[in-house]
Design a protein around this motif. Sequence first.
Motif, PDB file in Angstrom:
ATOM      1  N   SER A  74     -64.400 -22.703  49.448  1.00  0.00           N
ATOM      2  CA  SER A  74     -64.740 -23.846  48.610  1.00  0.00           C
ATOM      3  C   SER A  74     -63.725 -23.966  47.476  1.00  0.00           C
ATOM      4  O   SER A  74     -62.997 -23.018  47.151  1.00  0.00           O
ATOM      5  N   TYR A  75     -63.729 -25.127  46.856  1.00  0.00           N
ATOM      6  CA  TYR A  75     -62.842 -25.384  45.722  1.00  0.00           C
ATOM      7  C   TYR A  75     -63.081 -24.354  44.622  1.00  0.00           C
ATOM      8  O   TYR A  75     -62.143 -23.756  44.076  1.00  0.00           O
ATOM      9  N   ALA A  76     -64.355 -24.101  44.322  1.00  0.00           N
ATOM     10  CA  ALA A  76     -64.689 -23.152  43.251  1.00  0.00           C
ATOM     11  C   ALA A  76     -64.235 -21.740  43.624  1.00  0.00           C
ATOM     12  O   ALA A  76     -63.715 -20.999  42.779  1.00  0.00           O
ATOM     13  N   ALA A  77     -64.424 -21.396  44.877  1.00  0.00           N
ATOM     14  CA  ALA A  77     -64.037 -20.046  45.307  1.00  0.00           C
ATOM     15  C   ALA A  77     -62.531 -19.859  45.211  1.00  0.00           C
ATOM     16  O   ALA A  77     -62.046 -18.780  44.852  1.00  0.00           O
ATOM     17  N   VAL A  78     -61.780 -20.916  45.521  1.00  0.00           N
ATOM     18  CA  VAL A  78     -60.319 -20.823  45.433  1.00  0.00           C
ATOM     19  C   VAL A  78     -59.898 -20.595  43.989  1.00  0.00           C
ATOM     20  O   VAL A  78     -59.038 -19.762  43.690  1.00  0.00           O
ATOM     21  N   ARG A  79     -60.517 -21.316  43.069  1.00  0.00           N
ATOM     22  CA  ARG A  79     -60.138 -21.157  41.654  1.00  0.00           C
ATOM     23  C   ARG A  79     -60.415 -19.736  41.174  1.00  0.00           C
ATOM     24  O   ARG A  79     -59.605 -19.143  40.468  1.00  0.00           O
ATOM     25  N   THR A  80     -61.546 -19.192  41.584  1.00  0.00           N
ATOM     26  CA  THR A  80     -61.872 -17.817  41.201  1.00  0.00           C
ATOM     27  C   THR A  80     -60.886 -16.829  41.828  1.00  0.00           C
ATOM     28  O   THR A  80     -60.355 -15.930  41.164  1.00  0.00           O
ATOM     29  N   LEU A  81     -60.639 -17.030  43.127  1.00  0.00           N
ATOM     30  CA  LEU A  81     -59.744 -16.111  43.837  1.00  0.00           C
ATOM     31  C   LEU A  81     -58.337 -16.171  43.256  1.00  0.00           C
ATOM     32  O   LEU A  81     -57.664 -15.140  43.091  1.00  0.00           O
ATOM     33  N   LEU A  82     -57.891 -17.379  42.944  1.00  0.00           N
ATOM     34  CA  LEU A  82     -56.540 -17.542  42.418  1.00  0.00           C
ATOM     35  C   LEU A  82     -56.397 -16.839  41.069  1.00  0.00           C
ATOM     36  O   LEU A  82     -55.381 -16.194  40.786  1.00  0.00           O
ATOM     37  N   CYS A  83     -57.427 -16.941  40.265  1.00  0.00           N
ATOM     38  CA  CYS A  83     -57.384 -16.282  38.959  1.00  0.00           C
ATOM     39  C   CYS A  83     -57.317 -14.761  39.125  1.00  0.00           C
ATOM     40  O   CYS A  83     -56.534 -14.084  38.452  1.00  0.00           O
ATOM     41  N   ARG A  84     -58.107 -14.254  40.054  1.00  0.00           N
ATOM     42  CA  ARG A  84     -58.064 -12.809  40.301  1.00  0.00           C
ATOM     43  C   ARG A  84     -56.689 -12.396  40.824  1.00  0.00           C
ATOM     44  O   ARG A  84     -56.155 -11.343  40.477  1.00  0.00           O
ATOM     45  N   ALA A  85     -56.136 -13.227  41.695  1.00  0.00           N
ATOM     46  CA  ALA A  85     -54.822 -12.922  42.260  1.00  0.00           C
ATOM     47  C   ALA A  85     -53.768 -12.892  41.162  1.00  0.00           C
ATOM     48  O   ALA A  85     -52.889 -12.024  41.146  1.00  0.00           O
TER      49      ALA A  85
END
Lengths: 191, 574
Positions: free
Chosen positions: A165-176
């Motif tokens: 999901s869009y939200a999951a990508v934003r979270t994952l990207l921040c962690r990355a």
Amino acid sequence: MVVPGRVMWGEPTMTDRAAHAREAEFAHLFEEFSSPIYNYVLRMVGDPDRAADVTQDTFIKAYRKLDTVTEATSTRSWLYRIATNTAIDDMRRRRMVSVMPDDSPVFTNRADDRPGPEAQVLASTLDDRVQRALMTLRPNHRQCLLLSDLEDMSAQHIGEVMGLSYAAVRTLLCRARGEMRRALAAEGLAR
Amino acid sequence: MSMNRHQHFEELISASLADDLSDAERAQLDAHLDGCAACRATLASFAEQRRIMAGLRHVAAPRDLGARVRAGVEGGAFAPVPWWRRPAVMFGGLGGGLAAVAGALLAIVLLNGSPEDPNVGLGSISPAPSTSLTASSTPAAESPGPSATPGASEAAASPSASAASVEASPEPDLYFAYTGAFDNLALSVVHGPTGETIAEIEAPLGPPIAAELSPDGQWLAYVTELGQSGLNEVHLTRIAARIPADDPADPPFADSPIEVGRTVSLGRSVAGSPFLERLAWSRRGHYLAYTLAAPEGGGTDAWVFDVTVGEAQQVTNFGDAYAGSWMPESLGTSLWLSRAGEQPVSYGLQFNDSGGGPSEPGDEVNGSTAAVNAFQPLLSPDGSRVIYWKGVMGQAGDVWTFIEGGAPYLADAPVDDNPSEFTNERPLFGDVTIDRDAFTSASIVWGADSDAYAVWNAQWTGIPQGANGEYPSPRRVYFGHASDSRGLTEDHAIDEADIPEGSSVVDVKVTTGRHLVITALRPVGGVMEAPAADLFIVTRNTGRVADDVTPVRSADDGWFGPAAYDASSELSAP
């Protein structure tokens, strides 16, 4: 009575297209995306020879699945999804990827240490250190970061590639980014 | 300021680099940055990182990449038949009788190459000879099933002379691989003898738990779990193109409009009953029969998918009907349909193998195929024997099970002059006393040789029997032979040690009279873990000799199985 279940058919998109139309479409796809896909895969797997193999397999799969591309599907996202899955399969075969949830402790990837001829080209100082940092990331972090910062994809398109999901990508990207920040610092490239 | 609050703003900082913030988020972030030095440092660091990433050297792709892709495409996708099916084309003209040994023949052809099919071995996707190929081409130690023998003798006449000693292979033709992280699982179909991927399928919400390859090798039907919903989903994937036949009248039905590589969802059903997980292909691969039970009292009915029109049709509307198996060829293309109840009964429904499907759904059954007092008959591949259930059935939730005197029986299959009679009936379990409390259900499968069969997941509600008081057991796999007059006994259970400790059997295939291919679920820690299953071959030894267990794929790497193989008698028919 209520009919249980459902019966679902895919809409044929290319069933009746002539072979030459398919060929032309594929040739266009290859011309536009072969170089970006190769570079993306190269950064994913960290080895030019394997990147070439994965890119080759990606386009062969893409050819076979060409008729599954629909109007609603971004061709670019679709192709990167195939490339990503193919690269992950390749890494898994080479035992560079463990099946693990996102919140597991960081593990260290074992980079392929075969020095191919093109590896010398890749190994200019900055590139080498960035690549080393990239290879310490979890595969999904590396993938997300590359799609965002190397391929300049939006969160929505990254979501299409990664099935998130869009939200999951934003979270994952921040962690990355956080993980990469530490990795680059270890290479002396960031604070 | 809490850690969570920082994390929230770090996400906004990260998103801001790609200009991916709403106006409100932008305002919120700006206001926060004014007063937070740590987040300003994060912004600077992330921005620098993005600049470094964007500045990575662009490396030119290899010059021969286009040629390599073209070679791969022409070596595979342009061919009318996928590489793994090509040997069947080559041997198809030899007069049949080869289906039972197709897997082993394939291995040998690929190993030796063949002047008759220059495409074999070419292209990047063609499998290279490997140790697994060598292993699969080694004849089994014991006598193969009777159905394999004609194939072996005919194979001796093949130009590939080394095929002379080929016997039935213990390896599955295909198996599923469901692998990846729990939130990024991929489903693929793997060629058993070579380990090469045949098809990649859009991953379903749960692992595959049952699979049947169509007799013509074009289709793979399978059941997957539907997450944690308590439902299953039935799917069909076309994995190969039709093989051109020498005889234009064979097969007599049209090619399917569904393209190779496409997956069709055939419906969802309540999970948990082996009677609902049966997938029955008609003899030539024209029809697939299956059963769907709707939750919350929606009823259970049989469905049939017709490959020539690419559509499924509900063929009963009783609300208590299950698909059985297809009847012996002498009775035409007819499907046994079973109605659950106090006195279960099975009918025949005739289909047209050259064109249209059955009569209207729910019609009375054709008079030529009368009812038998049995539930869900399972015909052996050669059509000579049948295993079925008897007893009183009742509903347990949305599924039917046996509630009184339930047990499986074995009989000779009916012949054309008396289709309603099963002769020479005997209990499948020879040493179990069937009383009021007995079996409620079990999973049963025939072997390719039409003699061996396996029973697992036997749900027994009666007083435990046997030497150790744990018989019949749902945790054991019972492996018997129809030609064995004793029937199944406690001693027919395969070794307990064959199944990994703590695992439970999901699926069993009987590939030869002595070999089982088992999919066993390994318990996982929770929803954050990907499902895992071992796939392995059991070579049954008798007496005090322990069985041999050969891993095919380990659950350490994901979920592997169920296996599928071509158990068709169609191709061996004259």
